[in-house]
Design a protein around this motif. Structure first.
Motif, PDB file in Angstrom:
ATOM      1  N   ILE A   4       0.833  -1.196   0.000  1.00 17.32           N
ATOM      2  CA  ILE A   4       0.000   0.000   0.000  1.00 17.32           C
ATOM      3  C   ILE A   4       0.869   1.248   0.000  1.00 17.32           C
ATOM      4  N   SER A   5       1.926   1.253   0.817  1.00 10.54           N
ATOM      5  CA  SER A   5       2.787   2.430   0.887  1.00 10.54           C
ATOM      6  C   SER A   5       3.445   2.710  -0.460  1.00 10.54           C
ATOM      7  N   ARG A   6       3.909   1.657  -1.152  1.00 12.22           N
ATOM      8  CA  ARG A   6       4.527   1.860  -2.458  1.00 12.22           C
ATOM      9  C   ARG A   6       3.503   2.357  -3.466  1.00 12.22           C
ATOM     10  N   PHE A   7       2.279   1.800  -3.406  1.00 12.63           N
ATOM     11  CA  PHE A   7       1.217   2.239  -4.314  1.00 12.63           C
ATOM     12  C   PHE A   7       0.892   3.710  -4.082  1.00 12.63           C
ATOM     13  N   LEU A   8       0.754   4.108  -2.807  1.00 15.43           N
ATOM     14  CA  LEU A   8       0.442   5.508  -2.507  1.00 15.43           C
ATOM     15  C   LEU A   8       1.585   6.421  -2.927  1.00 15.43           C
ATOM     16  N   LEU A   9       2.816   6.020  -2.639  1.00 14.81           N
ATOM     17  CA  LEU A   9       3.969   6.854  -2.970  1.00 14.81           C
ATOM     18  C   LEU A   9       4.082   7.053  -4.474  1.00 14.81           C
ATOM     19  N   ILE A  10       4.033   5.942  -5.237  1.00 14.62           N
ATOM     20  CA  ILE A  10       4.155   6.043  -6.693  1.00 14.62           C
ATOM     21  C   ILE A  10       2.957   6.784  -7.274  1.00 14.62           C
ATOM     22  N   GLY A  11       1.744   6.446  -6.769  1.00 13.96           N
ATOM     23  CA  GLY A  11       0.545   7.097  -7.280  1.00 13.96           C
ATOM     24  C   GLY A  11       0.551   8.591  -7.052  1.00 13.96           C
ATOM     25  N   LEU A  12       0.928   9.011  -5.848  1.00 14.29           N
ATOM     26  CA  LEU A  12       0.951  10.444  -5.545  1.00 14.29           C
ATOM     27  C   LEU A  12       2.044  11.165  -6.329  1.00 14.29           C
ATOM     28  N   LEU A  13       3.222  10.550  -6.431  1.00 12.28           N
ATOM     29  CA  LEU A  13       4.305  11.182  -7.184  1.00 12.28           C
ATOM     30  C   LEU A  13       3.956  11.308  -8.663  1.00 12.28           C
ATOM     31  N   VAL A  14       3.376  10.252  -9.242  1.00 16.97           N
ATOM     32  CA  VAL A  14       2.977  10.318 -10.656  1.00 16.97           C
ATOM     33  C   VAL A  14       1.891  11.374 -10.842  1.00 16.97           C
ATOM     34  N   SER A  15       0.933  11.427  -9.914  1.00 17.85           N
ATOM     35  CA  SER A  15      -0.139  12.416 -10.022  1.00 17.85           C
ATOM     36  C   SER A  15       0.406  13.827  -9.919  1.00 17.85           C
ATOM     37  N   VAL A  16       1.263  14.055  -8.923  1.00 24.02           N
ATOM     38  CA  VAL A  16       1.823  15.402  -8.745  1.00 24.02           C
ATOM     39  C   VAL A  16       2.678  15.795  -9.942  1.00 24.02           C
ATOM     40  N   THR A  17       3.513  14.848 -10.435  1.00 22.65           N
ATOM     41  CA  THR A  17       4.357  15.152 -11.589  1.00 22.65           C
ATOM     42  C   THR A  17       3.520  15.428 -12.827  1.00 22.65           C
ATOM     43  N   SER A  18       2.458  14.644 -13.028  1.00 27.77           N
ATOM     44  CA  SER A  18       1.592  14.861 -14.194  1.00 27.77           C
ATOM     45  C   SER A  18       0.891  16.205 -14.113  1.00 27.77           C
ATOM     46  N   ILE A  19       0.384  16.519 -12.932  1.00 31.35           N
ATOM     47  CA  ILE A  19      -0.294  17.808 -12.765  1.00 31.35           C
ATOM     48  C   ILE A  19       0.697  18.960 -12.950  1.00 31.35           C
ATOM     49  N   ALA A  20       1.906  18.804 -12.377  1.00 33.45           N
ATOM     50  CA  ALA A  20       2.915  19.854 -12.537  1.00 33.45           C
ATOM     51  C   ALA A  20       3.302  20.022 -14.001  1.00 33.45           C
ATOM     52  N   THR A  21       3.429  18.917 -14.747  1.00 35.83           N
ATOM     53  CA  THR A  21       3.753  19.004 -16.171  1.00 35.83           C
ATOM     54  C   THR A  21       2.636  19.687 -16.946  1.00 35.83           C
ATOM     55  N   ALA A  22       1.383  19.326 -16.608  1.00 33.99           N
ATOM     56  CA  ALA A  22       0.242  19.964 -17.276  1.00 33.99           C
ATOM     57  C   ALA A  22       0.203  21.460 -16.973  1.00 33.99           C
ATOM     58  N   MET A 178      11.217  21.280  -6.572  1.00 28.69           N
ATOM     59  CA  MET A 178      10.189  20.983  -5.588  1.00 28.69           C
ATOM     60  C   MET A 178       9.780  19.516  -5.614  1.00 28.69           C
ATOM     61  N   ILE A 179       9.833  18.881  -6.804  1.00 25.45           N
ATOM     62  CA  ILE A 179       9.328  17.509  -6.918  1.00 25.45           C
ATOM     63  C   ILE A 179      10.101  16.538  -6.026  1.00 25.45           C
ATOM     64  N   PRO A 180      11.468  16.535  -5.999  1.00 25.65           N
ATOM     65  CA  PRO A 180      12.151  15.629  -5.047  1.00 25.65           C
ATOM     66  C   PRO A 180      11.805  15.918  -3.593  1.00 25.65           C
ATOM     67  N   ILE A 181      11.713  17.213  -3.261  1.00 29.51           N
ATOM     68  CA  ILE A 181      11.342  17.554  -1.883  1.00 29.51           C
ATOM     69  C   ILE A 181       9.928  17.080  -1.593  1.00 29.51           C
ATOM     70  N   LEU A 182       9.046  17.298  -2.562  1.00 27.21           N
ATOM     71  CA  LEU A 182       7.668  16.848  -2.389  1.00 27.21           C
ATOM     72  C   LEU A 182       7.595  15.330  -2.289  1.00 27.21           C
ATOM     73  N   GLY A 183       8.469  14.630  -3.069  1.00 26.78           N
ATOM     74  CA  GLY A 183       8.504  13.172  -2.975  1.00 26.78           C
ATOM     75  C   GLY A 183       8.915  12.710  -1.591  1.00 26.78           C
ATOM     76  N   ALA A 184       9.929  13.379  -1.010  1.00 29.61           N
ATOM     77  CA  ALA A 184      10.353  13.015   0.348  1.00 29.61           C
ATOM     78  C   ALA A 184       9.252  13.301   1.366  1.00 29.61           C
ATOM     79  N   VAL A 185       8.562  14.427   1.190  1.00 26.29           N
ATOM     80  CA  VAL A 185       7.453  14.762   2.105  1.00 26.29           C
ATOM     81  C   VAL A 185       6.328  13.744   1.968  1.00 26.29           C
ATOM     82  N   ILE A 186       6.004  13.366   0.723  1.00 32.23           N
ATOM     83  CA  ILE A 186       4.941  12.371   0.502  1.00 32.23           C
ATOM     84  C   ILE A 186       5.336  11.038   1.131  1.00 32.23           C
ATOM     85  N   TRP A 187       6.612  10.645   0.932  1.00 29.31           N
ATOM     86  CA  TRP A 187       7.083   9.376   1.532  1.00 29.31           C
ATOM     87  C   TRP A 187       6.945   9.421   3.045  1.00 29.31           C
TER      88      TRP A 187
END
Length: 465
Positions: A4-22, A178-187
């Motif tokens: 679950i933790s890996r799913f949430l981490l990857i899901g949130l990072l992909v979502s944030v990165t996709s939204i940031a790219t958009a 911000m994305i690596p920092i956000l990834g660490a915060v999400i983790w």
């Protein structure tokens, strides 16, 4: 989903990165549009300023003589190695800006550049995109009827593109950082959020197989209460199932005692009435063997439900050992065996007397049964740095080393065994030792060339100070 933790981490990072790219793409397009509008407005403003200046000078005056008196001197940037685009007398980008003025017949009157091919006359008013000298230019053209002139101002597209790139770079650079920092915060947040689940799993994993007490719902978040309730329901059903099994085993064994006792009495009466009672003796032996199996099954049923975590008992090793030896003394005397206890100091252990007695009785019974007549059985109680030790040694046939691990299996008996038995004695001992944290070892006897030594080691946690 394995984690679950890996799913949430990857899901949130992909979502944030996709939204940031958009968002970055949208910002790029929007910035490009806004920059185009701003520079187009500046082009129009430059053209109108130039028109106003020329109109003020040329109104009611012939165009050509006055135009000939004007001379535009473009800024020439110095090559002094100064990397600044802005210099005291001008800007390097002036070369990327241009204007021209024509009369109605298309004759060039005024120009910002000596290059005649830079801008060409066009009677089309408004904005255009032109390819000039291998570069893209944006132009704006005006016509003044009062003084009969055409004005065109132009700007290279790379100036606009550079501004858009600067805006997007300034936008994307903080976002990329911000994305690596956000990834660490999400983790960190995901792990903190799943910490109650991990705590609950560690609590369940640390429980013994005999601990079926319900889990306390206190200090658990609402999201895990459903899981706690489901686990408690499972534990309750397991406890009920174990209780039914225990009652069935106990009831069945108790019910078998009475008819077996009756069969033995009738067999004894029959033996007394018959002149030749040799045929009745195997019947008595069979009844005794069956009675022994029933007793062993009862003992095994009691042992399997020992709750080691609830024990609050204290037992004396020497006292319990003496009791077991006293109860089994008639069996040893019948075979004229020497039963000896060596215990200089008594040791109190945190084990119930029933568990300790069951263990010692089964070991002593086996030692007496398998040791031949006139044999010797020695029980030694000693203290060791790690706790205490009880060792029961005999001078019987012993057990081959290859079979010593298998004799703890239920109903397993050595081949070519002349002594009758149920194969449950050492299984019961092993079960008690496992539940009470006692270490059991089968060794060679120290009192005779042949024989077996059973060593029980009680660690310091089991020793009562």
């Amino acid at each position: 989903m394995k984690s679950i933790s890996r799913f949430l981490l990857i899901g949130l990072l992909v979502s944030v990165t996709s939204i940031a790219t958009a968002v970055a793409l949208w910002s790029y397009l929007d910035s490009s549009h806004e920059v185009e509008e701003l520079f187009d407005a500046e082009l129009a403003q430059m053209a109108r300023v130039l028109q106003s200046l020329l109109e003020a000078q040329l109104n009611n005056v012939r165009v050509e003589p006055l135009i000939d008196s004007f001379q535009y001197r473009p800024f020439q940037p110095s090559d002094s190695g100064n990397s600044d685009e802005a210099q005291p007398l001008g800007h390097k980008y002036e070369q990327k800006l241009a204007f021209k003025v024509w009369n109605d017949s298309g004759k060039e009157l005024l120009s910002s550049s000596k290059d005649p091919s830079l801008l060409s006359f066009s009677s089309e008013i408004g904005y255009r995109n032109e390819q000039i000298g291998g570069e893209q230019w944006r132009t704006f053209t005006l016509h003044d009827r009062s003084i009969q002139i055409w004005l065109t101002v132009a700007q290279r597209q790379d100036v606009r593109q550079e501004l858009v790139s600067e805006i997007v770079r300034d936008l994307l650079l903080p976002l990329a950082l911000m994305i690596p920092i956000l990834g660490a915060v999400i983790w960190l947040v995901v792990n903190l959020g799943l910490a109650p689940l991990k705590k609950l799993s560690r609590h369940v994993r640390s429980r013994g197989s005999d601990n079926l007490n319900p889990i306390s719902p206190k200090n658990h978040p609402r999201e895990t209460l459903v899981l706690v309730e489901a686990v408690n329901d499972l534990l309750s059903r397991l406890e009920q199932a174990f209780e039914r099994e225990r009652r069935f085993s106990a009831d069945a064994a108790h019910e078998l005692r009475t008819p077996l006792a009756g069969v033995r009495i009738h067999a004894q009466n029959l033996s007394e009435e018959l002149v030749n009672n040799a045929k009745v003796r195997p019947l008595l032996q069979g009844v005794d063997q069956m009675t022994h199996v029933v007793e062993q099954l009862l003992a095994l049923s009691r042992v399997e439900h020992i709750d080691a975590q609830r024990r609050q008992h204290k037992s004396s090793l020497r006292t319990v050992t003496q009791q077991c030896m006293a109860e089994l003394a008639p069996l040893a005397l019948e075979k004229q065996q020497q039963l000896e206890l060596l215990a200089e100091h008594d040791v109190d252990v945190k084990i119930s007397s029933d568990s300790l007695k069951t263990t010692l009785q089964n070991i002593l019974t086996n030692a007496i049964r398998y040791t031949p007549k006139h044999g010797r059985i020695e029980v030694c109680i000693v203290t060791i740095p790690q706790g205490a030790m009880v060792q029961i040694s005999d001078n019987g046939p012993g057990i081959p080393k290859d079979d010593r691990s298998r004799v703890f299996e239920r109903f397993y008996r050595l081949a070519d065994q002349s002594i009758t038995g149920s194969g449950l004695g050492l299984s019961i001992v092993k079960e008690v030792c496992a539940r009470e944290d006692i270490r059991i070892e089968l060794l060679d006897s120290q009192i005779a060339p042949t024989g077996l030594a059973v060593r029980l080691t009680f660690n310091d946690e089991l020793i009562e100070p």
